[in-house]
Design a protein around this motif. Structure first.
Motif, PDB file in Angstrom:
ATOM      1  N   GLY A  14       0.818  -1.205   0.000  1.00  0.00           N
ATOM      2  CA  GLY A  14       0.000   0.000   0.000  1.00  0.00           C
ATOM      3  C   GLY A  14       0.852   1.255   0.000  1.00  0.00           C
ATOM      4  O   GLY A  14       0.545   2.234  -0.694  1.00  0.00           O
ATOM      5  N   LEU A  15       1.951   1.234   0.769  1.00  0.00           N
ATOM      6  CA  LEU A  15       2.852   2.386   0.812  1.00  0.00           C
ATOM      7  C   LEU A  15       3.569   2.561  -0.518  1.00  0.00           C
ATOM      8  O   LEU A  15       3.728   3.693  -1.001  1.00  0.00           O
ATOM      9  CB  LEU A  15       3.865   2.207   1.946  1.00  0.00           C
ATOM     10  CG  LEU A  15       4.793   3.393   2.232  1.00  0.00           C
ATOM     11  CD1 LEU A  15       3.983   4.645   2.536  1.00  0.00           C
ATOM     12  CD2 LEU A  15       5.724   3.076   3.407  1.00  0.00           C
ATOM     13  N   PHE A  16       3.994   1.452  -1.126  1.00  0.00           N
ATOM     14  CA  PHE A  16       4.594   1.518  -2.462  1.00  0.00           C
ATOM     15  C   PHE A  16       3.625   2.191  -3.440  1.00  0.00           C
ATOM     16  O   PHE A  16       4.014   3.079  -4.209  1.00  0.00           O
ATOM     17  CB  PHE A  16       4.919   0.111  -2.983  1.00  0.00           C
ATOM     18  CG  PHE A  16       6.117  -0.531  -2.348  1.00  0.00           C
ATOM     19  CD1 PHE A  16       7.047   0.206  -1.641  1.00  0.00           C
ATOM     20  CD2 PHE A  16       6.322  -1.897  -2.469  1.00  0.00           C
ATOM     21  CE1 PHE A  16       8.156  -0.384  -1.058  1.00  0.00           C
ATOM     22  CE2 PHE A  16       7.429  -2.507  -1.897  1.00  0.00           C
ATOM     23  CZ  PHE A  16       8.344  -1.752  -1.186  1.00  0.00           C
ATOM     24  N   ALA A  17       2.374   1.751  -3.404  1.00  0.00           N
ATOM     25  CA  ALA A  17       1.370   2.288  -4.322  1.00  0.00           C
ATOM     26  C   ALA A  17       1.088   3.758  -4.035  1.00  0.00           C
ATOM     27  O   ALA A  17       0.965   4.579  -4.961  1.00  0.00           O
ATOM     28  CB  ALA A  17       0.074   1.474  -4.215  1.00  0.00           C
ATOM     29  N   LEU A  18       0.993   4.117  -2.751  1.00  0.00           N
ATOM     30  CA  LEU A  18       0.689   5.499  -2.366  1.00  0.00           C
ATOM     31  C   LEU A  18       1.765   6.459  -2.862  1.00  0.00           C
ATOM     32  O   LEU A  18       1.451   7.524  -3.428  1.00  0.00           O
ATOM     33  CB  LEU A  18       0.571   5.591  -0.843  1.00  0.00           C
ATOM     34  CG  LEU A  18       0.309   6.988  -0.265  1.00  0.00           C
ATOM     35  CD1 LEU A  18      -1.013   7.527  -0.765  1.00  0.00           C
ATOM     36  CD2 LEU A  18       0.343   6.949   1.254  1.00  0.00           C
ATOM     37  N   ILE A  19       3.030   6.113  -2.670  1.00  0.00           N
ATOM     38  CA  ILE A  19       4.127   6.983  -3.109  1.00  0.00           C
ATOM     39  C   ILE A  19       4.143   7.097  -4.626  1.00  0.00           C
ATOM     40  O   ILE A  19       4.295   8.195  -5.189  1.00  0.00           O
ATOM     41  CB  ILE A  19       5.478   6.440  -2.591  1.00  0.00           C
ATOM     42  CG1 ILE A  19       5.518   6.445  -1.071  1.00  0.00           C
ATOM     43  CG2 ILE A  19       6.626   7.265  -3.158  1.00  0.00           C
ATOM     44  CD1 ILE A  19       5.303   7.796  -0.442  1.00  0.00           C
ATOM     45  N   SER A  20       3.974   5.968  -5.315  1.00  0.00           N
ATOM     46  CA  SER A  20       4.010   5.974  -6.781  1.00  0.00           C
ATOM     47  C   SER A  20       2.867   6.794  -7.360  1.00  0.00           C
ATOM     48  O   SER A  20       3.065   7.625  -8.262  1.00  0.00           O
ATOM     49  CB  SER A  20       3.946   4.535  -7.307  1.00  0.00           C
ATOM     50  OG  SER A  20       5.008   3.758  -6.796  1.00  0.00           O
ATOM     51  N   VAL A  21       1.657   6.571  -6.848  1.00  0.00           N
ATOM     52  CA  VAL A  21       0.489   7.300  -7.340  1.00  0.00           C
ATOM     53  C   VAL A  21       0.619   8.792  -7.025  1.00  0.00           C
ATOM     54  O   VAL A  21       0.243   9.649  -7.852  1.00  0.00           O
ATOM     55  CB  VAL A  21      -0.808   6.726  -6.722  1.00  0.00           C
ATOM     56  CG1 VAL A  21      -2.005   7.623  -7.040  1.00  0.00           C
ATOM     57  CG2 VAL A  21      -1.058   5.318  -7.239  1.00  0.00           C
TER      58      VAL A  21
END
Length: 276
Positions: A14-21
């Protein structure tokens, strides 16, 4: 225990996705907003000190940083997952995202003002990417704990990577002065001596343990990936075709931040019971 591991996996992804988005969303904002969020050495803006990591100068800059962030993130997380350090990795990443941009940008502002003595602009996720690359080193110390057998050998591995990283960074600048040549030779020689020492210990252990061979093979591939990224973070030519300049200072900060803080946040040398 299995439920906790699955929950941690979800938090990390989720953190990976949040930073990327977030990087993509900021890239789609109006140009004047993006310019406001960039770090400028002539303007101390606490918001831009942190938010600038989501800003990218062009699509290629965005694509390179986000893909590198995800690629390295999954590699380092997988190593720590196999070592039972998922929770520690999650906190390492959270702390880096919250703290590292301030450390990097405030340091960079001071260098720009007192050393470079000119106004500069900085943005991008590469400092976090560099910290993930640096985090590979303490992660390897944990991942190879069994083949290394004791903490002294683990320390030798960590020091060898710090030295070899310094020598790799110095390679493009060997011809620019005697100091750089001395730094390269000294760090390279002592780094190689230490890596040969721990390598012999690990190979000897692997000859007697079938599972250790797979661990050492996986670690060797990770080491290769690590140095590929180190050379990419510190190119010989720092001026890009579009005229922008690679902020290698931020890459220095990120790599060594990841190495040093990771020793503590990943608990490479855990305290023994009863120790205060």
């Amino acid at each position: 225990m299995q439920r906790w591991f699955k929950r941690v996996d979800l938090y990390v992804f989720g953190l990976f996705a949040l930073i990327s988005v977030s990087c993509v969303v900021v890239f789609l904002l109006p140009a004047n907003v993006q310019e406001f969020l960039k770090v400028r050495s002539d303007s101390w803006n606490l918001l831009s000190f942190w938010a600038s990591m989501f800003v990218h100068s062009n699509f290629e800059h965005l694509l390179n940083n986000v893909t590198s962030f995800l690629f390295l993130g999954f590699i380092v997380f997988e190593m720590n997952r196999k070592s039972g350090r998922e929770k520690e990795f999650l906190w390492s990443l959270i702390i880096a995202i919250l703290v590292l941009p301030f450390i990097d940008n405030i340091s960079f502002m001071l260098v720009a003002k007192f050393v470079i003595r000119q106004n500069v602009i900085s943005c991008g996720l590469s400092t976090i990417v560099a910290s993930l690359a640096g985090l590979i080193v303490p992660s390897l110390g944990i991942f190879l704990r069994e083949p290394l057998q004791n903490e002294r050998n683990t320390l030798c591995l960590l020091v060898s990577f710090m030295l070899l990283t310094a020598s790799s960074i110095a390679i493009p600048y060997i011809g620019s002065g005697l100091y750089n040549l001395v730094v390269f030779v000294a760090t390279f020689v002592f780094g190689v001596i230490l890596i040969i020492y721990v390598g012999k210990i690990s190979v000897k252990f692997a000859k007697q343990n079938q599972n250790a061979r797979k661990t050492i093979l996986a670690a060797s591939i990770t080491v290769y990936v690590y140095f590929v990224f180190i050379f990419a973070l510190f190119p010989s030519k720092i001026t890009m075709p579009d005229g922008s300049i690679v902020n290698i200072f931020s890459h220095y900060v990120g790599v060594f931040y990841g190495m040093i803080t990771g020793i503590y946040t990943l608990k490479v040398f855990p305290r023994k019971r009863g120790q205060t």
